[in-house]
Design a protein around this motif. Structure first.
Motif, PDB file in Angstrom:
ATOM      1  N   GLU A 135      38.281  36.660  43.154  1.00 58.60           N
ATOM      2  CA  GLU A 135      38.407  36.845  41.710  1.00 58.60           C
ATOM      3  C   GLU A 135      39.662  37.666  41.387  1.00 58.60           C
ATOM      4  OE1 GLU A 135      35.467  37.976  38.055  1.00 58.60           O
ATOM      5  OE2 GLU A 135      35.462  39.325  39.782  1.00 58.60           O
ATOM      6  N   LYS A 136      39.903  38.729  42.154  1.00 56.21           N
ATOM      7  CA  LYS A 136      41.097  39.558  41.939  1.00 56.21           C
ATOM      8  C   LYS A 136      42.376  38.791  42.214  1.00 56.21           C
ATOM      9  CE  LYS A 136      38.916  43.984  42.713  1.00 56.21           C
ATOM     10  NZ  LYS A 136      38.745  45.150  43.564  1.00 56.21           N
ATOM     11  N   LEU A 137      42.325  37.842  43.145  1.00 54.57           N
ATOM     12  CA  LEU A 137      43.490  37.015  43.474  1.00 54.57           C
ATOM     13  C   LEU A 137      43.599  35.794  42.567  1.00 54.57           C
ATOM     14  CD1 LEU A 137      43.203  37.080  47.379  1.00 54.57           C
ATOM     15  CD2 LEU A 137      44.801  38.384  45.938  1.00 54.57           C
ATOM     16  N   GLN A 185      31.617  40.431  48.428  1.00 53.63           N
ATOM     17  CA  GLN A 185      32.898  41.134  48.491  1.00 53.63           C
ATOM     18  C   GLN A 185      34.059  40.148  48.586  1.00 53.63           C
ATOM     19  OE1 GLN A 185      33.037  44.397  47.909  1.00 53.63           O
ATOM     20  NE2 GLN A 185      30.821  44.286  47.739  1.00 53.63           N
ATOM     21  N   LEU A 204      34.555  38.700  45.155  1.00 55.25           N
ATOM     22  CA  LEU A 204      35.292  39.660  44.313  1.00 55.25           C
ATOM     23  C   LEU A 204      36.774  39.660  44.634  1.00 55.25           C
ATOM     24  CD1 LEU A 204      32.946  42.786  44.153  1.00 55.25           C
ATOM     25  CD2 LEU A 204      33.364  41.067  42.385  1.00 55.25           C
ATOM     26  N   LEU A 205      37.115  39.587  45.920  1.00 53.09           N
ATOM     27  CA  LEU A 205      38.527  39.516  46.323  1.00 53.09           C
ATOM     28  C   LEU A 205      39.176  38.249  45.774  1.00 53.09           C
ATOM     29  CD1 LEU A 205      40.955  40.555  47.971  1.00 53.09           C
ATOM     30  CD2 LEU A 205      40.015  39.292  49.925  1.00 53.09           C
TER      31      LEU A 205
END
Length: 149
Positions: free
Chosen positions: A126-128, A120, A123-124
């Motif tokens: 990656e989003k940032l 998780q 993934l965070l």
């Protein structure tokens, strides 16, 4: 490699003990200033206990998760790796060691329906836009039967 040639990492490799000793001295001094030598010693012992517990949890990934009676296997591997929910809880997902040995490049180790905090966080990141090319093994996204041995 680039890291091995970097001056900072060469310094840290040679003086690995310096940050810990410096932090302990600083914590003792702050404790002594705020409440006397007993508080200073308590802060140092608290830090040492935290490091000790952290090491034990980290090492449990490569000891407990390779013991036949402590976990389950989802995938066939050449080693004795196991998935262990308790180790995974304390290591934020690294205890799903059989999954890791099956798909070592996968950012997700938890498998379908398992809590994987590390994934998780990835993934965070990656989003940032702080992590790229995140690889996830497709088999970890769907339910898998537990192997009977």
């Amino acid at each position: 490699s680039e890291l091995a040639a970097d001056d900072f990492y060469q310094f840290m490799s040679k003086y690995w003990w310096l940050p810990s000793v410096t932090l302990n001295i600083l914590m003792f001094c702050i404790g002594w200033y705020c409440g006397g030598w007993r508080l200073g010693v308590s802060l140092v012992l608290g830090y040492m206990a935290q490091v000790f517990i952290g090491w034990q949890i980290t090492w449990s990934v490569n000891s407990i998760t390779h013991m036949k009676r402590f976990g389950y296997r989802t995938f066939v591997t050449k080693d004795a790796s196991r998935n262990n929910h308790l180790v995974a809880f304390f290591t934020f997902g690294e205890g799903y060691h059989n999954n890791h040995h099956s798909f070592p490049k996968s950012a997700k180790h938890g498998g379908y329906g398992n809590l994987d905090v590390n994934y998780q966080v990835i993934l965070l990141l990656e989003k940032l836009a702080r992590a790229g090319k995140v690889i996830v093994a497709p088999k970890l996204l769907v339910p898998q039967p537990v192997l009977v041995e």
